[in-house]
Scaffold this motif. Structure first.
Motif, PDB file in Angstrom:
ATOM      1  N   ILE A 155      41.816 -51.991  33.745  1.00  0.00           N
ATOM      2  CA  ILE A 155      42.728 -52.793  32.928  1.00  0.00           C
ATOM      3  C   ILE A 155      42.143 -54.205  32.838  1.00  0.00           C
ATOM      4  O   ILE A 155      41.781 -54.803  33.845  1.00  0.00           O
ATOM      5  CB  ILE A 155      44.131 -52.831  33.564  1.00  0.00           C
ATOM      6  N   THR A 189      43.819 -49.017  36.566  1.00  0.00           N
ATOM      7  CA  THR A 189      43.014 -48.409  35.509  1.00  0.00           C
ATOM      8  C   THR A 189      43.903 -47.730  34.483  1.00  0.00           C
ATOM      9  O   THR A 189      45.041 -47.367  34.772  1.00  0.00           O
ATOM     10  CB  THR A 189      42.057 -47.355  36.094  1.00  0.00           C
ATOM     11  N   ASP A 190      43.383 -47.599  33.290  1.00  0.00           N
ATOM     12  CA  ASP A 190      44.043 -46.762  32.287  1.00  0.00           C
ATOM     13  C   ASP A 190      42.991 -45.860  31.656  1.00  0.00           C
ATOM     14  O   ASP A 190      41.868 -45.765  32.172  1.00  0.00           O
ATOM     15  CB  ASP A 190      44.775 -47.622  31.246  1.00  0.00           C
ATOM     16  N   PRO A 221      46.022 -45.693  39.543  1.00  0.00           N
ATOM     17  CA  PRO A 221      46.755 -45.873  38.279  1.00  0.00           C
ATOM     18  C   PRO A 221      47.197 -47.313  38.031  1.00  0.00           C
ATOM     19  O   PRO A 221      47.313 -47.734  36.881  1.00  0.00           O
ATOM     20  CB  PRO A 221      47.962 -44.950  38.434  1.00  0.00           C
ATOM     21  N   GLN A 222      47.446 -48.129  39.104  1.00  0.00           N
ATOM     22  CA  GLN A 222      47.919 -49.483  38.810  1.00  0.00           C
ATOM     23  C   GLN A 222      46.808 -50.409  38.313  1.00  0.00           C
ATOM     24  O   GLN A 222      47.091 -51.477  37.790  1.00  0.00           O
ATOM     25  CB  GLN A 222      48.645 -50.104  40.024  1.00  0.00           C
TER      26      GLN A 222
END
Lengths: 103, 551
Positions: B337, B331-332, B328-329
């Motif tokens: 990202i 990719t979105d 999660p840190q």
């Protein structure tokens, strides 16, 4: 460079032999490299399932991986073979031819 | 998971073959990255110090264009590798591996296999015949005026296209990594490259490239080592983990859609192989070593470093699948990202924290700086050494005024690069590096190769054949899918292949041969007769430029 030197180099049978050896050697290596690369691309283009086969029953590594890395290594090794021979044997012969011509 | 997979598929299906060497498409500016900026300023300070050191040692034309001929084979090998390991190939190829796995390796191999051929066939001849630019070799026994003008045009067109791609890439990368504004990033790159080239000449340009290559290789080695360490030093674990998390599953272990058309693939391979042997900023590096022996050694080391680097990027790409994908840190909902090219950057943060992320970001920026400096120097040399000193003044000029013209040309090229970088910000530039390679392979390479290997080459054949190669490469790219469909938005391409080199290079060779053979002029006979002395010099080094200084 004076033209008598050129003429003497040109007429030296050692020079003719040197460039003949050199020509055969460098074109052979070039053709090996090109054949490896073209073979690889043709397999990728027409028979890619060959590269999708795993190396063994208990591994996920496919044939494509060692072949690909092997091509990178082959480029390095072929270059090394050429440079080694050219920097020793060929350069030595060249020096002899030039010295004989300048005498 | 499924949605991500479809998204990735679409992303890579639409990715032009050349995308791995350019950073294109819109990017989002990040918050100011203090770690990266600190690292970058350390690099700039060090390189400016080198420029100052080099400036004191750069007096003659030979110092300015060829670093006095005193670079060793090992140093030059690192510099050549540095010219080749652009930021975009580091970020682009690791991103390609991250997205499609094995396909990234196919791409790397295409980039590498030209180097052995350069070693076997052209390296020592180039060194024995050339002085400062590849035009020295091409025009050795031909008429200086027309051949040098043609070579200068070939150089400037290749350099301009490559520069635009790098400048736009630099602007976007800096926006993405440092949080700096696009225009100021482009201006900063432009000013720094002018400083390096104008004051430090080839010596500074080479050392900037060597330092960057060493930093990039160490950074990439550390990343690959950490990836292997986290997989318990088992390739099996690394690949198995990657397969289990990647939406394409086991497909990442074998060739995918990248090479769906073998003719296009072979044409790409030819463009890469022979384009490399026609890129003016790379050819120039052969004149910075003392003799043919060192020239051969430099290509040997370069091949080793480049091959090693591509194996590292392969591991880094798989490491990114393992450690970045689905985290999660990084990719979105839209994937990585910051965009598709960020795989290696996120991995740097995953394995080395903020300072290492800053280091890798700074190295990526340094990489662009080093490459644009080499390009600018080769463009400036074509203007001063070929056009000004040899064509316009017919050799009747002093070294001092030739260097002065070169420095003026450097400033001019810097301004043009900044303006074009700003003008092309929003344009689709994915085709530009491909076009640069195609022109190098179709215009510069055939003339250079035939001038060294074929007795029958005449001025008329070289100039006409080379120009036909240049024009056909441009025309086929414009009519092909990358420009006709992707940029001009037509529905169907007139020329079916993305890579024209197979066709345009063949055409150039045939036309050069044809116009040489039918040339019955008196000067053509003299040019054919002059082949023998040229050949003997190219094979023995008798009369070749020596080294004037050691560094």
């Amino acid at each position: 460079m004076t033209s008598p030197t050129i003429e003497r180099i040109q007429n030296n049978p050692k020079f003719a032999a040197l460039i003949q050896t050199k020509r055969v050697f460098s074109w052979t290596l070039s053709i090996i490299m090109l054949a490896i690369y073209c073979g690889f691309i043709l397999i990728v283009g027409f028979k890619k399932e060959l590269f999708a086969t795993p190396l063994g029953p208990d591994t996920v590594i496919t044939w494509g991986i060692p072949v690909g890395v092997g091509i990178i290594l082959s480029a390095f090794v072929l270059t090394g073979i050429y440079v080694r021979r050219a920097n020793t044997e060929f350069d030595q012969l060249t020096r002899e031819v030039v010295e004989e011509a300048q005498q | 998971m499924k949605r991500l997979s479809i998204l990735l598929l679409n992303l890579f299906a639409s990715l032009p073959v050349w995308a791995a060497d350019t950073i294109s498409g819109p990017v989002k500016q990040r918050d100011l990255n203090i770690h990266a900026i600190v690292m970058f300023f350390i690099f700039v300070a060090a390189t400016l110090f080198i420029t100052y050191w080099a400036a004191k040692r750069t007096r003659s034309a030979k110092d300015f264009y060829a670093a006095g001929g005193g670079i060793t084979g090992f140093q030059n090998g690192l510099a050549i590798a540095g010219d080749y390991m652009s930021a975009a190939s580091f970020l682009g190829i690791s991103a390609l591996v991250y997205g499609s796995g094995y396909d990234g390796l196919i791409y790397s191999i295409g980039f590498l296999v030209g180097w052995p051929l350069i070693t076997f066939l052209v390296a020592e001849r180039l060194r024995n015949l050339g002085k400062y630019t590849f035009a020295d070799v091409a025009s050795y026994r031909l008429q200086q005026g027309p051949v040098r003008s043609f070579a200068a045009v070939g150089t400037l067109v290749t350099v301009a296209l490559y520069l635009i791609a790098q400048m736009v890439g630099a602007g976007k990368l800096i926006q993405l990594l440092f949080g700096m504004e696009y225009t100021s990033a482009v201006v900063l790159v432009g000013i720094l490259m002018v400083l390096y080239v104008m004051f430090g000449g080839m010596l500074a340009t080479t050392w900037v490239q060597i330092i960057k290559a060493a930093l990039l290789l160490s950074g990439a080695t550390f990343m690959a080592f950490m990836v292997l360490k986290l997989s318990g030093f088992s390739l099996e674990t690394m690949f198995a983990t990657a397969i289990s998390v990647h939406p394409k599953g086991t497909a990442i272990m074998s060739p995918g859609g990248l090479v769906s058309n073998p003719i296009d693939a072979i044409s790409l391979g030819i463009g890469l192989m022979f384009g490399t042997a026609g890129l003016p900023h790379i050819l120039m590096r052969f004149f910075t070593v003392s003799d043919a022996k060192e020239a051969r050694k430099s290509v040997f080391f370069a091949t080793g470093f480049i091959g090693y680097f591509y194996i590292l990027t392969f591991i880094i790409g798989f490491g990114a699948i393992m450690l970045v994908l689905n985290q999660p840190q990084y990719t979105d909902a839209k994937g990585l990202i910051g965009g598709a090219n960020m795989a290696a950057i996120h991995l740097a943060s995953a394995v080395g924290g903020d300072w290492f992320l800053g280091f890798i970001s700074a190295v990526a920026f340094a990489t662009i700086l080093a490459v644009v400096s080499g390009l600018t120097l080769s463009g400036a040399s074509a203007v001063s050494h070929d056009l000004y000193a040899s064509v316009w003044r017919r050799g009747r000029t002093t070294e001092a005024s030739e260097i002065r013209v070169s420095k003026i040309a450097t400033i001019f090229l810097g301004i043009v690069a900044i303006l074009l970088g700003i003008a092309f910000e929003k344009q689709n530039i994915a085709y530009m590096v491909g076009l640069a390679f195609s022109i190098a392979a179709s215009a510069n390479f055939p003339v250079l190769f035939l001038s060294m290997f074929w007795k029958g080459l005449t001025t008329r054949g070289a100039v006409l054949g080379g120009l036909i190669g240049l024009i056909s490469a441009v025309a086929l790219i414009v009519l092909g899918p990358t420009v006709w469909v992707d940029v001009l938005h037509n529905t169907e391409a007139i020329f079916a292949y993305k890579n024209p080199a197979l066709f345009s290079m063949t055409l150039a060779f045939v036309c050069t041969w044809f116009f040489s053979v039918i040339d019955n002029s008196e000067s053509a006979d003299k040019e054919r007769a002059a082949f023998l002395p040229q050949f003997i010099r190219s094979m023995t080094g008798v009369g070749a430029e020596g080294a004037s200084s050691k560094h």
